[in-house]
Write a protein that holds these residues in place. Structure first.
Motif, mmCIF file in Angstrom:
data_model
loop_
_atom_site.group_PDB
_atom_site.id
_atom_site.type_symbol
_atom_site.label_atom_id
_atom_site.label_comp_id
_atom_site.label_asym_id
_atom_site.label_seq_id
_atom_site.Cartn_x
_atom_site.Cartn_y
_atom_site.Cartn_z
ATOM 1 N N ALA A 140 0.833 -1.212 0.000
ATOM 2 C CA ALA A 140 0.000 0.000 0.000
ATOM 3 C C ALA A 140 0.864 1.257 0.000
ATOM 4 O O ALA A 140 0.572 2.221 -0.719
ATOM 5 N N SER A 141 1.923 1.261 0.772
ATOM 6 C CA SER A 141 2.810 2.417 0.831
ATOM 7 C C SER A 141 3.535 2.627 -0.501
ATOM 8 O O SER A 141 3.670 3.750 -0.985
ATOM 9 N N ILE A 142 3.961 1.546 -1.104
ATOM 10 C CA ILE A 142 4.643 1.635 -2.400
ATOM 11 C C ILE A 142 3.690 2.155 -3.472
ATOM 12 O O ILE A 142 4.063 2.996 -4.296
ATOM 13 N N ARG A 143 2.455 1.706 -3.436
ATOM 14 C CA ARG A 143 1.468 2.199 -4.412
ATOM 15 C C ARG A 143 1.194 3.686 -4.215
ATOM 16 O O ARG A 143 0.956 4.416 -5.176
ATOM 17 N N THR A 144 1.227 4.141 -2.974
ATOM 18 C CA THR A 144 1.056 5.573 -2.717
ATOM 19 C C THR A 144 2.205 6.355 -3.333
ATOM 20 O O THR A 144 1.986 7.381 -3.977
ATOM 21 N N ALA A 145 3.427 5.886 -3.154
ATOM 22 C CA ALA A 145 4.591 6.547 -3.764
ATOM 23 C C ALA A 145 4.421 6.623 -5.279
ATOM 24 O O ALA A 145 4.708 7.661 -5.894
ATOM 25 N N GLU A 146 3.947 5.559 -5.875
ATOM 26 C CA GLU A 146 3.722 5.550 -7.320
ATOM 27 C C GLU A 146 2.655 6.573 -7.706
ATOM 28 O O GLU A 146 2.837 7.322 -8.681
ATOM 29 N N ARG A 147 1.542 6.619 -6.972
ATOM 30 C CA ARG A 147 0.477 7.582 -7.274
ATOM 31 C C ARG A 147 0.971 9.026 -7.166
ATOM 32 O O ARG A 147 0.469 9.910 -7.855
ATOM 33 N N LEU A 148 1.919 9.247 -6.283
ATOM 34 C CA LEU A 148 2.473 10.591 -6.099
ATOM 35 C C LEU A 148 3.484 10.952 -7.184
ATOM 36 O O LEU A 148 3.983 12.072 -7.216
ATOM 37 N N GLY A 149 3.781 10.013 -8.058
ATOM 38 C CA GLY A 149 4.726 10.280 -9.143
ATOM 39 C C GLY A 149 6.175 10.107 -8.750
ATOM 40 O O GLY A 149 7.072 10.578 -9.449
ATOM 41 N N MET A 150 6.415 9.423 -7.652
ATOM 42 C CA MET A 150 7.790 9.194 -7.211
ATOM 43 C C MET A 150 8.432 8.091 -8.040
ATOM 44 O O MET A 150 7.753 7.262 -8.638
ATOM 45 N N ARG A 151 9.750 8.105 -8.038
ATOM 46 C CA ARG A 151 10.522 7.081 -8.736
ATOM 47 C C ARG A 151 11.229 6.199 -7.721
ATOM 48 O O ARG A 151 11.795 6.698 -6.744
ATOM 49 N N ARG A 152 11.219 4.921 -7.994
ATOM 50 C CA ARG A 152 11.932 3.977 -7.134
ATOM 51 C C ARG A 152 13.423 4.072 -7.459
ATOM 52 O O ARG A 152 13.836 3.895 -8.600
ATOM 53 N N GLU A 153 14.209 4.375 -6.448
ATOM 54 C CA GLU A 153 15.638 4.531 -6.641
ATOM 55 C C GLU A 153 16.419 3.268 -6.319
ATOM 56 O O GLU A 153 17.513 3.088 -6.809
ATOM 57 N N GLY A 154 15.858 2.449 -5.451
ATOM 58 C CA GLY A 154 16.571 1.228 -5.115
ATOM 59 C C GLY A 154 16.039 0.584 -3.853
ATOM 60 O O GLY A 154 15.087 1.056 -3.245
ATOM 61 N N VAL A 155 16.678 -0.514 -3.507
ATOM 62 C CA VAL A 155 16.296 -1.288 -2.340
ATOM 63 C C VAL A 155 17.508 -1.393 -1.413
ATOM 64 O O VAL A 155 18.599 -1.738 -1.848
ATOM 65 N N LEU A 156 17.288 -1.081 -0.158
ATOM 66 C CA LEU A 156 18.303 -1.298 0.872
ATOM 67 C C LEU A 156 18.011 -2.674 1.463
ATOM 68 O O LEU A 156 17.083 -2.846 2.254
ATOM 69 N N ARG A 157 18.774 -3.653 1.024
ATOM 70 C CA ARG A 157 18.507 -5.035 1.408
ATOM 71 C C ARG A 157 18.732 -5.257 2.887
ATOM 72 O O ARG A 157 19.748 -4.862 3.444
ATOM 73 N N GLU A 158 17.732 -5.866 3.536
ATOM 74 C CA GLU A 158 17.774 -6.209 4.958
ATOM 75 C C GLU A 158 18.337 -5.070 5.812
ATOM 76 O O GLU A 158 19.129 -5.285 6.714
ATOM 77 N N SER A 159 17.857 -3.861 5.539
ATOM 78 C CA SER A 159 18.428 -2.675 6.178
ATOM 79 C C SER A 159 17.837 -2.337 7.531
ATOM 80 O O SER A 159 18.375 -1.498 8.241
ATOM 81 N N SER A 160 16.713 -2.965 7.880
ATOM 82 C CA SER A 160 16.142 -2.654 9.188
ATOM 83 C C SER A 160 15.582 -3.914 9.822
ATOM 84 O O SER A 160 15.236 -4.878 9.150
ATOM 85 N N LEU A 161 15.499 -3.851 11.138
ATOM 86 C CA LEU A 161 14.986 -4.959 11.921
ATOM 87 C C LEU A 161 13.599 -4.580 12.427
ATOM 88 O O LEU A 161 13.433 -3.559 13.088
ATOM 89 N N HIS A 162 12.594 -5.378 12.087
ATOM 90 C CA HIS A 162 11.229 -5.110 12.520
ATOM 91 C C HIS A 162 10.665 -6.396 13.101
ATOM 92 O O HIS A 162 10.529 -7.396 12.395
ATOM 93 N N HIS A 163 10.364 -6.369 14.388
ATOM 94 C CA HIS A 163 9.871 -7.559 15.095
ATOM 95 C C HIS A 163 10.821 -8.745 14.938
ATOM 96 O O HIS A 163 10.399 -9.876 14.734
#
Length: 187
Positions: A140-163
């Motif tokens: 959902a967040s990625i789709r919002t970025a797309e709707r806003l006209g943003m460009r995907r610059e890249g992926v930070l692989r395993e860059s954060s720890l969540h749960h």
């Protein structure tokens, strides 16, 4: 008092301030499980003290011309929010973020609210680069970025720890000339 209409559905964008900590906590109690799937906000705001502390941090940051936090109200009920997680007027960069209660998803509230933030940042404050960081799993967040006209610059692989699980984070952005030069439907 200080509200921006987000359209004809009764939605408004308003500053979220320390005196609203009880309302913010009640909102987070409704949203926690949904928000916590991808965003740490659910584990940060757990009681009145932590709700107030977060709002005070953002009030202090705003006073120093840094980050800012705003609530999304629908018919006078706080249902979500958007923020400048980072805001650096000198460098001309900012990062926007969002969260929402599950009961109001799919209505375009976040997209409309973030448009207001980007308009202000680019047109009034001269921000050159607006960033959006989202877990790759947060579709959902990625789709919002797309709707806003943003460009995907890249992926930070395993860059954060969540749960306890490493997650990939995507970096999306738009530049002021891209925003200023496009047609957008803002309320």
């Amino acid at each position: 008092m200080f509200a921006t209409s987000l359209g004809d559905d009764g939605a408004e964008l308003r500053p979220l301030e320390p005196w609203q900590a009880e309302e913010f906590l009640a909102h987070m109690d409704r949203a926690r499980e949904f928000v916590d799937r991808h965003v740490r906000l659910g584990e940060v705001v757990v009681d009145l003290e932590s709700a107030r502390a977060m709002l005070v941090r953002y009030a202090q940051s705003q006073a120093a011309d840094g980050g800012r936090i705003y609530g999304i109200w629908l018919h006078d009920t706080l249902v979500g929010g958007v923020m400048f997680r980072l805001f650096d007027a000198v460098e001309g960069t900012c990062e926007v973020g969002c969260w929402l209660e599950p009961a109001v998803t799919g209505r375009g509230l976040v997209t409309r609210a973030v448009r207001v933030l980007i308009d202000w940042a680019v047109e009034r404050r001269g921000i050159h680069r607006v960033e959006w960081v989202a877990s790759s799993a947060n579709v959902a967040s990625i789709r919002t970025a797309e709707r806003l006209g943003m460009r995907r610059e890249g992926v930070l692989r395993e860059s954060s720890l969540h749960h306890g699980v490493r997650q990939d984070n995507e970096i999306w952005s738009l530049l002021a000339p891209e925003w200023s030069g496009r047609q957008r439907n803002t309320p």
